[in-house]
Design an enzyme around this catalytic site. Structure first.
Site, PDB file in Angstrom:
ATOM      1  N   HIS A  15       0.845  -1.200   0.000  1.00 25.32           N
ATOM      2  CA  HIS A  15       0.000   0.000   0.000  1.00 25.32           C
ATOM      3  C   HIS A  15       0.877   1.245   0.000  1.00 25.32           C
ATOM      4  O   HIS A  15       2.099   1.180   0.096  1.00 25.32           O
ATOM      5  CB  HIS A  15      -0.965   0.006   1.203  1.00 25.32           C
ATOM      6  N   CYS A  34       5.510   6.367   4.342  1.00 23.88           N
ATOM      7  CA  CYS A  34       4.318   5.636   3.888  1.00 23.88           C
ATOM      8  C   CYS A  34       3.722   6.234   2.628  1.00 23.88           C
ATOM      9  O   CYS A  34       2.897   5.596   1.971  1.00 23.88           O
ATOM     10  CB  CYS A  34       3.270   5.596   4.989  1.00 23.88           C
ATOM     11  N   HIS A  40       4.860   0.135  -0.676  1.00 23.80           N
ATOM     12  CA  HIS A  40       5.703  -0.698   0.181  1.00 23.80           C
ATOM     13  C   HIS A  40       4.805  -1.771   0.781  1.00 23.80           C
ATOM     14  O   HIS A  40       3.573  -1.649   0.740  1.00 23.80           O
ATOM     15  CB  HIS A  40       6.372   0.141   1.280  1.00 23.80           C
ATOM     16  N   HIS A  42       3.599  -4.783   3.795  1.00 21.46           N
ATOM     17  CA  HIS A  42       3.533  -5.141   5.217  1.00 21.46           C
ATOM     18  C   HIS A  42       3.142  -6.608   5.333  1.00 21.46           C
ATOM     19  O   HIS A  42       2.412  -7.137   4.489  1.00 21.46           O
ATOM     20  CB  HIS A  42       2.474  -4.320   5.956  1.00 21.46           C
ATOM     21  N   ASP A  80      -4.736 -10.966   0.406  1.00 17.18           N
ATOM     22  CA  ASP A  80      -3.359 -11.469   0.396  1.00 17.18           C
ATOM     23  C   ASP A  80      -2.682 -11.254  -0.962  1.00 17.18           C
ATOM     24  O   ASP A  80      -3.265 -11.544  -2.012  1.00 17.18           O
ATOM     25  CB  ASP A  80      -3.349 -12.962   0.749  1.00 17.18           C
ATOM     26  N   HIS A  81      -1.459 -10.735  -0.903  1.00 14.48           N
ATOM     27  CA  HIS A  81      -0.652 -10.460  -2.104  1.00 14.48           C
ATOM     28  C   HIS A  81      -1.326  -9.468  -3.054  1.00 14.48           C
ATOM     29  O   HIS A  81      -1.138  -9.541  -4.275  1.00 14.48           O
ATOM     30  CB  HIS A  81      -0.259 -11.751  -2.828  1.00 14.48           C
ATOM     31  N   GLU A 125      -0.050  -4.056  11.824  1.00  9.99           N
ATOM     32  CA  GLU A 125       0.612  -3.658  10.577  1.00  9.99           C
ATOM     33  C   GLU A 125       2.105  -3.940  10.684  1.00  9.99           C
ATOM     34  O   GLU A 125       2.770  -4.280   9.699  1.00  9.99           O
ATOM     35  CB  GLU A 125       0.354  -2.187  10.284  1.00  9.99           C
TER      36      GLU A 125
END
Ligand code: NI
Length: 135
Positions: A15, A34, A40, A42, A80-81, A125
């Site tokens: 995100h 951010c 980037h 998490h 996810d991903h 996070e």
């Protein structure tokens, strides 16, 4: 007698936190690293908790296998991903902060547990930063 059961889950996602109506300078001032434009990732850790009565027949508050299936299909398969900003419709015009992700997770799960259970979502996070949401 009310008890709380919890199931942990996990997803990886990318995100950035950025408002297109702000200058790069202001985005950087408010969101820091951010807001970096190339995103980037998490490793999100999720804890979903249900509070309710123990069923005298089964001894369960809720079947944890069933809970894990719901989390998989509604949350892991969905997030996810993914690039949260680009792939998830809810975040097309909403910042995918941990707060907003926790609300999205809650909103996708609550339909299964209405009335009989109190649902709580805890989203990490990073190992040190986490948010809680229970509606
Ligand atoms: Ni981030």
């Amino acid at each position: 007698m009310k008890l709380t059961i919890s199931r942990k889950a996990h997803f990886n996602a990318a995100h950035k936190l950025y408002r297109p109506d702000w200058s790069d300078e202001k985005n950087n001032k408010v969101f820091g690293k951010c807001s970096n434009k190339n995103f980037h990732g998490h490793n999100y850790e999720l804890i979903v908790s249900l509070t309710g009565e123990v069923d005298p027949e089964t001894g369960y508050v809720y079947d944890i296998g069933k809970l894990s299936q719901i989390i998989k299909s509604e949350i892991e398969d969905y997030l996810d991903h993914k690039n949260l900003n680009l792939d998830i419709e809810e975040f097309s015009s909403l910042n995918p902060s941990a707060e907003n992700i926790a609300i999205l997770i809650y909103d996708r799960l609550i339909k299964y547990f209405k009335e009989k259970y109190k649902l709580k979502v805890v989203l990490y996070e990073t190992p040190r930063n986490f948010v809680e949401y229970s509606g």
